[in-house]
Write an enzyme that holds these catalytic residues in place. Sequence first.
Site, mmCIF file in Angstrom:
data_model
loop_
_atom_site.group_PDB
_atom_site.id
_atom_site.type_symbol
_atom_site.label_atom_id
_atom_site.label_comp_id
_atom_site.label_asym_id
_atom_site.label_seq_id
_atom_site.Cartn_x
_atom_site.Cartn_y
_atom_site.Cartn_z
ATOM 1 N N LYS A 81 42.097 50.567 50.330
ATOM 2 C CA LYS A 81 42.803 50.025 48.974
ATOM 3 C C LYS A 81 43.308 50.733 47.814
ATOM 4 O O LYS A 81 42.578 51.479 47.837
ATOM 5 C CB LYS A 81 41.540 48.619 48.260
ATOM 6 C CG LYS A 81 42.259 47.890 48.333
ATOM 7 C CD LYS A 81 40.966 46.872 47.438
ATOM 8 C CE LYS A 81 41.956 45.200 46.395
ATOM 9 N NZ LYS A 81 40.644 44.644 46.151
ATOM 10 N N SER A 156 42.911 40.306 46.636
ATOM 11 C CA SER A 156 43.357 40.808 46.262
ATOM 12 C C SER A 156 43.586 42.033 47.239
ATOM 13 O O SER A 156 44.351 43.174 47.147
ATOM 14 C CB SER A 156 43.295 41.140 44.837
ATOM 15 O OG SER A 156 42.150 42.072 44.665
ATOM 16 N N SER A 180 37.781 38.561 46.662
ATOM 17 C CA SER A 180 39.002 40.307 47.181
ATOM 18 C C SER A 180 38.735 40.420 48.701
ATOM 19 O O SER A 180 39.784 40.601 49.172
ATOM 20 C CB SER A 180 39.143 40.849 46.416
ATOM 21 O OG SER A 180 39.771 40.594 44.889
HETATM 22 N N1 GLN Z 1 41.061 35.982 42.557
HETATM 23 C C1 GLN Z 1 40.638 36.529 42.030
HETATM 24 C C2 GLN Z 1 41.081 36.634 40.936
HETATM 25 O O1 GLN Z 1 42.375 36.370 40.835
HETATM 26 C C3 GLN Z 1 39.598 37.791 42.872
HETATM 27 C C4 GLN Z 1 40.043 38.705 42.598
HETATM 28 C C5 GLN Z 1 39.264 39.868 43.030
HETATM 29 O O2 GLN Z 1 37.542 39.709 44.067
HETATM 30 N N2 GLN Z 1 39.463 41.044 42.533
HETATM 31 O O3 GLN Z 1 40.790 37.322 40.157
#
Ligand code: GLN
Length: 489
Positions: A81, A156, A180
Site C-alpha cells: 500500500k 482504504s 481498511s
Molecule cells: N473507512 C474508515 C475511514 O474512512 C477506515 C479507514 C482506515 O481504516 N484507514 O476512516
Amino acid sequence: MMDMNYFSLTLCEAKKLLQQGEITSVQLTESIFSRIDAVEDKVKSFITLDREGSLVRAEEADRTRRQGRAGELGGLPIGVKDVLCTSNMRTTCGSRILEKFVPPYDATVIDKLNRAGAVIVGKTAMDEFAMGSTNENCAFGVPENPWCPGYVTGGSSGGSAACVSADESLAAIGSDTGGSIRQPASLCGIVGMKPTYGRVSRYGLVAFASSLDQVGPMTKDVSDCALMMNVISGYDKRDSTSINLPVPDYTAALTDDLQGMTVGVPVEYFSEGLDPEVEQVVRSGIDMLKDAGAEIREISLPHTDYCVAVYYLIAPAEASSNLARYDGVRYGYRDMEAETLLDMYQKSRSTGFGDEVKKRILIGTYALSAGYYDAYYKKASQVRTLIREDFTRAFAQCDVIVSPVTPTPAWKIGEKGDDPLALYLSDILTISANLAGIPGMSVPAGFSSEGLPIGIQLQGAHFNEEALLRTAWNIEQRAGIKGRRPELG
Ligand code: GLN
C-alpha cells in the site's frame, strides 16, 4: 511446471516450488508482470510499478537461493500500500500533495520484507491518506473490484486487495485504522488481518490516526497470512508504541480443529441494516465452527452503537494534527505562485488535499479546539475506554468473536458518493477493533447471489492473533470456496 500460470499460485505454493528448484523468482516475477499487463487496465490496483527493480531483486533472490541463503519470502512478488515509505519508490498516500515524494528511508515493514527477500512489485492504490471505505478518494484513479467491474474494491487498502484478488501479486501489505484491511479483503474475497496495536511497527507508515493505525497482511489464504505475520511482526525501538513481546510461529497455529475453543457471537453485530445474504454466510460460518468442535456462546458488546461516533471524532482529531506537517515547506506539493508564507500554506494545502481529507481536518480541528475539546475529544476518549472494557469482559467468556465484516457486499462505484454518513456507518463492524487495539481478521466465507465475495470477521484478545488464524483456517477448510478466483480473462 510447463505452461503454468505462476501468478495464480499462493505465497506458500510458490515458496515450495522455489525451494524445490521447480521455478525461479525471475520466472515468477515475469509471470506476475505479464498478468499485470493483461488485467491492470481493468483493475487499476497500482499507483506505481517497479518492473525493472523487481527483476533485479528477483535475480538477486535466485542467486541468494543458489547460495543456500534464501529468506522467508525469498523471491516472492508482493504489493505494498502506498502509505508505507519506500526509499526506492515514490510514496504518494493517494494524494496530490505527495505526488512526487520519494522518502529518504524505508519503513520498518519494508525493511523486514526486503531482508526476507520479498520482491516489492509496486505501490498500491488507496484512499487519500487512508481516509475512505471505497478507494474513490484516490487522486490517481479508482481501482475496480476484480469480481465485478464497476464495483468498489472497498478501502482504504483497495489497491492491495484488488492486486491480490486479481493475481497481480502473490500477497500485499495494507494498513487498517478503522477497517481498511478487513473491509476491502472481505469485498474482494481475500484474507486480511489487522494485528494487535503494537504488534507490527508503524515506523515509516504515514500517520493517519496514530492511536488506531496498524499495518497487516492481505493474502490469498490463511497460511499465507500466517507466513506474512511471521515476517512483519515484532518489536521496533523506532516505534514507541510497538510492544516487546516474542513473535510466535503463526503457521503453527493452523491446526485442524477448534476443540476447547469458545466462539462468541455478539448480538449487537446482527442488527438492522445487515444484508440477509451476509447474515446467512456468517451464520453458516458459525455452524462450521461448531462442526470443528468450538463451543458457541452469545455475548454482548453493549457500547457498539457509539463506535462510529467515537471513531469519527478521534480519527479526524489525530489526523488534523498529523496532517499539519504538509505545509509545502520541506516536502510535498508547494504552490509557487503564492506571495506570502501564509498564502503559500493555504494554496498548497487547498490544491494538495482532496475533499474528504479537508473535511476530516476541519472536523478534527473543531473537535480539538478550546471550548469544544471536553465535549468532543475528551468525551470520545472516555467512551473509547468503555468500548475497550466491553471487549475485556467478552474475552473473559470466549476466545474469538465472530461477526460480519461489513453490513453488505460490494456496491457500484459512485453509488454512495453523495452520502458520507452511509459510508461512515458501513464501518460500524470494523472500527471497534481499532478503538480497543485488539486484532481483527477477515476470511472469505461465501458469495452473494450476484457473485460478490462475503467475508467473516474474527476478533480476539490483545496478542491472540493465533486464535484468529486457527479459527480462520477452520473456516477456510470447510467453506469450500478456497481457490475460487474472479474471471478476469
Ligand atoms: N473507512 C474508515 C475511514 O474512512 C477506515 C479507514 C482506515 O481504516 N484507514 O476512516
